[in-house]
Scaffold this active site. Structure first.
Site, short mmCIF file in Angstrom:
data_model
loop_
_atom_site.label_atom_id
_atom_site.label_comp_id
_atom_site.label_asym_id
_atom_site.label_seq_id
_atom_site.Cartn_x
_atom_site.Cartn_y
_atom_site.Cartn_z
N LYS A 171 -16.36 14.03 -4.67
CA LYS A 171 -17.78 13.64 -4.74
C LYS A 171 -18.47 13.87 -3.40
O LYS A 171 -19.57 14.42 -3.33
CB LYS A 171 -17.89 12.16 -5.12
CG LYS A 171 -19.28 11.58 -4.94
CD LYS A 171 -19.35 10.13 -5.34
CE LYS A 171 -19.09 9.17 -4.23
NZ LYS A 171 -20.23 8.93 -3.33
N ASN A 172 -17.80 13.46 -2.31
CA ASN A 172 -18.46 13.51 -1.01
C ASN A 172 -18.56 14.92 -0.43
O ASN A 172 -19.17 15.12 0.62
CB ASN A 172 -17.77 12.56 -0.01
CG ASN A 172 -18.08 11.11 -0.35
OD1 ASN A 172 -18.87 10.83 -1.26
ND2 ASN A 172 -17.47 10.18 0.37
N CYS A 210 -28.45 -0.81 0.87
CA CYS A 210 -27.61 -0.53 -0.28
C CYS A 210 -26.59 -1.64 -0.41
O CYS A 210 -26.58 -2.57 0.38
CB CYS A 210 -26.95 0.83 -0.18
SG CYS A 210 -25.50 0.83 0.87
N ARG A 243 -28.24 0.58 5.64
CA ARG A 243 -27.69 1.91 5.88
C ARG A 243 -28.71 2.70 6.68
O ARG A 243 -29.45 3.51 6.13
CB ARG A 243 -27.38 2.57 4.54
CG ARG A 243 -26.05 3.31 4.57
CD ARG A 243 -25.48 3.46 3.21
NE ARG A 243 -24.42 4.45 3.18
CZ ARG A 243 -23.63 4.63 2.16
NH1 ARG A 243 -23.77 3.90 1.09
NH2 ARG A 243 -22.69 5.54 2.19
N ASP A 246 -13.65 3.95 2.38
CA ASP A 246 -13.77 4.07 0.92
C ASP A 246 -12.50 3.64 0.19
O ASP A 246 -12.52 3.45 -1.02
CB ASP A 246 -14.14 5.52 0.53
CG ASP A 246 -15.59 5.83 0.84
OD1 ASP A 246 -16.35 4.90 1.16
OD2 ASP A 246 -15.96 7.02 0.77
N ARG A 269 -20.32 6.60 -10.88
CA ARG A 269 -20.91 7.38 -9.78
C ARG A 269 -19.84 8.21 -9.06
O ARG A 269 -20.17 9.21 -8.42
CB ARG A 269 -21.56 6.44 -8.76
CG ARG A 269 -22.88 5.83 -9.20
CD ARG A 269 -23.50 5.02 -8.08
NE ARG A 269 -23.29 5.70 -6.82
CZ ARG A 269 -22.86 5.13 -5.69
NH1 ARG A 269 -22.62 3.84 -5.66
NH2 ARG A 269 -22.70 5.84 -4.60
#
Ligand code: UD1
Length: 417
Positions: free
Chosen positions: A22-23, A116, A121, A306, A398
């Protein structure tokens, strides 16, 4: 509102092909805006954040078509330099489009990204770097108006902190800027190397990515390319955590173990067995798991923030006491309440959580608080006794491509209702 219903305690065993990262996918989609020709991105995970990035691209005149794990982008004239507010809110990391828009058109107007679920952030590092590259920025009522009147130019930039997003925005702005950019204290995450790999495939000149000093020589234009997105190291860690929580044996194919050293080290400290051969990772969880004395989240190559929640879910039933310190985000222990409701013994003092291993967790009704916090609850539920109903799973969608299908293929009892 969808939920996962999980009956825990099943041993997990089998093979998983690791999804694309994803990143990497999100900044690479933003980078496609800089290319004058179509691009084909392979191994793109099917995630709500990826679809949100495609909607942002389309709103800026770059058509996107998705077919399975392939996304094709078709550039068109950029008629709009404004990223609509509702699209900015859909995806937390939409700020990554700022560097790409400035690189393409020299202008961008966007809503100020709000706080968030991980705490504030800020984007001060992004903005001060872009100012050094010739961008004038005005903030009016929560809207950022950015314009580079004489076009972007290269600059010497030192980041006070190796921010992943700021490093990516600087790369995106620098590849088409006039002259050279020298970035020091850059983030070194493998996903940054992946973004640089895509940009190079499209004709950019970048050196040093993956180290803390990155050099970019601006070029006149970028062409199209076909690029395969790297494997997702956090998704791979999640499947290992699930197998560790349940006891089990996994073969992860299409993984990138060389970027996962700090993660694999923590699983080995729990006495899990890990073997790697090129892109294959063999994982065997040997019960009972052992506590890990101290895990501190750090920028790469340190232990990734993460994976903090996911690993914490495993340590809840490891023998002994583990300490986890979160140094990257201010508010990243929101999963602790749910884990405690499932029987975990965790105490939080400031940025440190002490996890005292208990013999077993039990099922409960819990709600995902954020993407990785939700994945931690899923991990805990798979190892727990009894039924867990996990709600707010849009957070999980997500970042994970069909997680219930992956887990069912390994023998888990999980249903999306
Ligand atoms: C990226 C990842 C996210 C990961 C994080 C840290 C993506 C899409 N997201 O997020 O999954 O958890 O890296 O590895 O790749 N900061 C500032 N000012 C700034 C920028 C950042 O103070 O201008 C602070 C942030 O508030 C945070 C820390 O720096 O506390 C790390 O942020 P950063 O590395 O920028 O993370 P993201 O790019 O947002």
């Amino acid at each position: 509102m969808q939920k996962f219903v999980i009956h825990g305690g099943r041993r997990l065993e089998g093979e998983v092909t690791v999804q694309g990262a994803k990143n990497s996918a999100l900044p690479i989609l933003a980078a496609a805006l800089l290319c004058e020709e179509p691009c084909e991105l392979q191994n793109c995970p099917r995630l709500s954040d990826v679809y949100a990035a495609c909607r942002i691209l389309s709103s800026l005149g770059c058509r996107c078509s998705v077919s399975g794990h392939t996304v094709r982008t078709q550039p068109g004239p950029v008629e709009e330099t404004w990223i609509p507010e509702h699209l900015m809110q859909e995806m937390r990391s939409s700020i990554i489009f700022l560097g790409a828009m400035l690189g393409r058109t020299g202008a961008c107007t966007l809503g100020y990204p709000g706080g968030c679920e991980l705490g504030p952030r800020p984007i001060d590092l992004h903005l001060s770097a872009l100012r050094r590259m010739g961008v004038r920025i005005r903030e009016e009522g929560g809207v950022l108006r950015c314009i580079a009147p004489g076009g972007l130019h290269g600059a010497k930039i030192h980041l006070q902190f190796p921010s992943v997003g700021a490093t990516e925005n600087i790369l995106l702005a620098a590849v088409l800027a006039q002259g050279e950019t020298l970035l020091t204290n850059a983030a070194r995450e493998p996903e940054i190397t992946d973004l640089a790999g895509f940009l190079r495939a499209a004709g950019a000149r970048i050196e040093g990515d993956g180290s803390s000093t990155v050099y970019v020589e601006g070029v006149k234009s970028l062409h199209g390319c076909t690029y395969r997105i790297m494997p997702d190291r956090i998704a791979a860690a999640t499947w290992m955590a699930a197998a560790a929580a349940c006891g089990g044996e996994l073969v992860l194919r299409g993984a990138a173990p060389s970027g996962m050293e700090s993660l694999l080290d923590v699983f080995e400290q729990m006495h899990c067995r890990v073997r790697t051969e090129q892109d294959i990772l063999r994982f065997h969880a040997v019960q009972p798991l052992h506590a890990v004395r101290f895990v501190r989240t750090m920028p790469y190559p340190g232990f990734p923030t993460d994976a903090q929640a996911i690993v914490m879910a495993v340590l809840c039933t490891a023998r002994g006491t583990s300490l986890m310190e979160e140094t990257i985000f201010e508010n990243r222990f929101r999963h602790v309440d749910a884990l405690t409701r499932m029987g975990a013994d965790i105490r939080v003092a400031g940025r440190v959580a002490s996890v005292h291993g208990v013999p077993a967790l039990h099922g409960a009704q819990v709600a995902a608080t954020d993407l990785r916090g939700g994945a931690a609850m899923l991990t805990a539920a798979l190892g727990a006794q009894g039924e867990t109903v996990l709600s707010e799973i849009s957070h999980i969608d997500r970042g994970y491509d069909a997680p219930e299908e992956v887990l069912r293929s390994l023998g888990a009892d999980i249903e999306r209702v």
